[in-house]
Design a protein around this motif. Structure first.
Motif, PDB file in Angstrom:
ATOM      1  N   GLU A   7     -12.923   6.163  -3.400  1.00 39.60           N
ATOM      2  CA  GLU A   7     -11.464   6.030  -3.346  1.00 39.60           C
ATOM      3  C   GLU A   7     -10.889   5.303  -4.562  1.00 39.60           C
ATOM      4  O   GLU A   7      -9.731   4.867  -4.522  1.00 39.60           O
ATOM      5  N   ALA A   8     -11.655   5.187  -5.626  1.00 40.01           N
ATOM      6  CA  ALA A   8     -11.193   4.441  -6.797  1.00 40.01           C
ATOM      7  C   ALA A   8      -9.893   5.005  -7.354  1.00 40.01           C
ATOM      8  O   ALA A   8      -8.992   4.263  -7.765  1.00 40.01           O
ATOM      9  N   TYR A   9      -9.757   6.321  -7.369  1.00 37.45           N
ATOM     10  CA  TYR A   9      -8.563   6.947  -7.936  1.00 37.45           C
ATOM     11  C   TYR A   9      -7.291   6.491  -7.225  1.00 37.45           C
ATOM     12  O   TYR A   9      -6.260   6.211  -7.864  1.00 37.45           O
ATOM     13  N   ALA A  10      -7.342   6.400  -5.888  1.00 38.00           N
ATOM     14  CA  ALA A  10      -6.165   5.984  -5.121  1.00 38.00           C
ATOM     15  C   ALA A  10      -5.868   4.509  -5.334  1.00 38.00           C
ATOM     16  O   ALA A  10      -4.697   4.103  -5.438  1.00 38.00           O
ATOM     17  N   LEU A  11      -6.908   3.694  -5.416  1.00 37.48           N
ATOM     18  CA  LEU A  11      -6.719   2.262  -5.636  1.00 37.48           C
ATOM     19  C   LEU A  11      -6.046   1.996  -6.980  1.00 37.48           C
ATOM     20  O   LEU A  11      -5.185   1.121  -7.102  1.00 37.48           O
ATOM     21  N   VAL A  12      -6.442   2.751  -8.009  1.00 33.63           N
ATOM     22  CA  VAL A  12      -5.843   2.593  -9.339  1.00 33.63           C
ATOM     23  C   VAL A  12      -4.351   2.932  -9.299  1.00 33.63           C
ATOM     24  O   VAL A  12      -3.505   2.169  -9.775  1.00 33.63           O
ATOM     25  N   LEU A  13      -4.021   4.070  -8.718  1.00 33.81           N
ATOM     26  CA  LEU A  13      -2.624   4.501  -8.702  1.00 33.81           C
ATOM     27  C   LEU A  13      -1.766   3.606  -7.817  1.00 33.81           C
ATOM     28  O   LEU A  13      -0.605   3.322  -8.152  1.00 33.81           O
ATOM     29  N   ASP A  14      -2.309   3.152  -6.707  1.00 32.33           N
ATOM     30  CA  ASP A  14      -1.561   2.223  -5.852  1.00 32.33           C
ATOM     31  C   ASP A  14      -1.276   0.923  -6.596  1.00 32.33           C
ATOM     32  O   ASP A  14      -0.162   0.380  -6.532  1.00 32.33           O
ATOM     33  N   ALA A  15      -2.275   0.425  -7.303  1.00 32.11           N
ATOM     34  CA  ALA A  15      -2.134  -0.850  -7.998  1.00 32.11           C
ATOM     35  C   ALA A  15      -1.092  -0.780  -9.116  1.00 32.11           C
ATOM     36  O   ALA A  15      -0.275  -1.686  -9.272  1.00 32.11           O
ATOM     37  N   VAL A  16      -1.109   0.295  -9.899  1.00 29.44           N
ATOM     38  CA  VAL A  16      -0.141   0.388 -10.992  1.00 29.44           C
ATOM     39  C   VAL A  16       1.282   0.521 -10.454  1.00 29.44           C
ATOM     40  O   VAL A  16       2.236  -0.064 -11.004  1.00 29.44           O
ATOM     41  N   GLU A  17       1.464   1.257  -9.389  1.00 30.64           N
ATOM     42  CA  GLU A  17       2.799   1.413  -8.812  1.00 30.64           C
ATOM     43  C   GLU A  17       3.314   0.094  -8.249  1.00 30.64           C
ATOM     44  O   GLU A  17       4.498  -0.226  -8.375  1.00 30.64           O
ATOM     45  N   GLU A  18       2.425  -0.672  -7.618  1.00 26.56           N
ATOM     46  CA  GLU A  18       2.824  -1.942  -7.033  1.00 26.56           C
ATOM     47  C   GLU A  18       3.165  -2.989  -8.097  1.00 26.56           C
ATOM     48  O   GLU A  18       4.086  -3.787  -7.922  1.00 26.56           O
ATOM     49  N   ALA A  30      -0.497  13.788 -10.629  1.00 26.90           N
ATOM     50  CA  ALA A  30       0.448  14.903 -10.635  1.00 26.90           C
ATOM     51  C   ALA A  30       1.204  15.004  -9.317  1.00 26.90           C
ATOM     52  O   ALA A  30       2.414  15.275  -9.304  1.00 26.90           O
ATOM     53  N   LYS A  31       0.535  14.786  -8.190  1.00 24.34           N
ATOM     54  CA  LYS A  31       1.204  14.838  -6.891  1.00 24.34           C
ATOM     55  C   LYS A  31       2.300  13.785  -6.789  1.00 24.34           C
ATOM     56  O   LYS A  31       3.416  14.061  -6.325  1.00 24.34           O
ATOM     57  N   ARG A  32       1.985  12.573  -7.202  1.00 18.92           N
ATOM     58  CA  ARG A  32       2.967  11.489  -7.122  1.00 18.92           C
ATOM     59  C   ARG A  32       4.086  11.700  -8.143  1.00 18.92           C
ATOM     60  O   ARG A  32       5.238  11.348  -7.880  1.00 18.92           O
ATOM     61  N   PHE A  33       3.745  12.259  -9.270  1.00 18.99           N
ATOM     62  CA  PHE A  33       4.754  12.564 -10.292  1.00 18.99           C
ATOM     63  C   PHE A  33       5.754  13.583  -9.742  1.00 18.99           C
ATOM     64  O   PHE A  33       6.967  13.450  -9.940  1.00 18.99           O
ATOM     65  N   LYS A  34       5.249  14.580  -9.043  1.00 19.45           N
ATOM     66  CA  LYS A  34       6.107  15.633  -8.481  1.00 19.45           C
ATOM     67  C   LYS A  34       7.131  15.055  -7.523  1.00 19.45           C
ATOM     68  O   LYS A  34       8.281  15.528  -7.455  1.00 19.45           O
TER      69      LYS A  34
END
Length: 248
Positions: A69-80, A127-131
């Motif tokens: 799940e590293a990919y989700a943790l990275v994206l969650d952290a940058v957004e937060e 890309a999903k979150r960007f959309k």
């Protein structure tokens, strides 16, 4: 590039390619979110301060990118901590020497987890979150090593998993183009970062007709261009920025 947020994976040492990319993008006014692994805490603090001194925000995340799940943790952290990212640079890689006598399932799995799975999932989740955001211009920049240009004996797992990034880059670029996201890859050729020894440098130098070995800052220049507004019409490309490196 002001007010843009860039994710750069694999910046764990002052000589890393990832570190050079962070510095270059920060110099263009971009906020930086970088990942690192097994790095000295004192150096990480110094590096973050160095980036902050360029007038941008900087956050680092200590994470094992081989985790499922590293990919989700990275994206969650940058957004937060910074906000919605507009640039993703998949720079981190796993590499060990193998060869056909030593290749086994663990070696393949270890390379796959970092070089393929996390790169692919980070890219598609980005890309999903960007959309679903109000953003209109995004960049995904992957790092490859020119595996399709010649053999890499003794590095079967690395060559195979990094080569997969080329095919992934080309196909993903078509899918996400309607979102305003470009997807490209950079092959910097042999680069004098953390892995080179004096013996390797002596062997490689004659293969560079420009008279020097590639440096991390050379890679950073190519990445910065692909991240810029000027590169908005470039997508699905593998940029071979090797300084004329001669194989064989």
């Amino acid at each position: 590039m002001s007010k843009k947020i860039a994710i750069v994976t694999g910046a764990s040492n002052h000589r890393d390619i990832g570190t050079a990319i962070c510095r270059k993008l920060a110099s263009k006014g971009m906020d930086i979110f970088f990942t690192y692994w097994k790095a000295e805490s004192e150096w990480i603090q110094q590096f973050q301060q160095e980036i902050n001194n360029l007038g941008v925000r900087c956050v680092g995340l200590d994470i094992d990118l081989s985790a499922t799940e590293a990919y989700a943790l990275v994206l969650d952290a940058v957004e937060e901590q910074l906000g919605k990212p507009t640039i993703l640079v998949n720079n981190a890689a796993h590499s060990t020497n193998d060869g056909y006598l030593n290749l086994d399932s663990k070696t393949i799995d270890d390379h796959y987890a970092v070089n393929m799975r996390t790169v692919f999932l980070l890219s598609v989740e980005f890309a999903k979150r960007f959309k679903n955001s109000k953003l209109r211009s995004g960049r995904i920049i992957n790092m490859t090593s020119g595996q399709e240009l010649g053999p890499m004996p003794g590095e079967l797992a690395y060559a195979a998993t990094k080569a997969a990034i080329t095919a992934f880059t080309k196909s993903l670029s078509t899918e996400v183009a309607p979102l305003g996201i470009t997807v490209n890859a950079v092959n910097p050729g042999p680069t004098d970062s953390t892995w080179m020894t004096d013996e390797i440098r002596e062997h490689l130098l004659p293969k560079f007709p420009m008279g020097r070995i590639g440096q991390p800052k050379d890679v950073a220049e190519s990445v910065a261009f692909l991240a810029s507004d000027e590169a908005a019409w470039i997508t699905g490309q593998i940029i071979h920025s090797e300084g004329g490196f001669v194989r064989g």
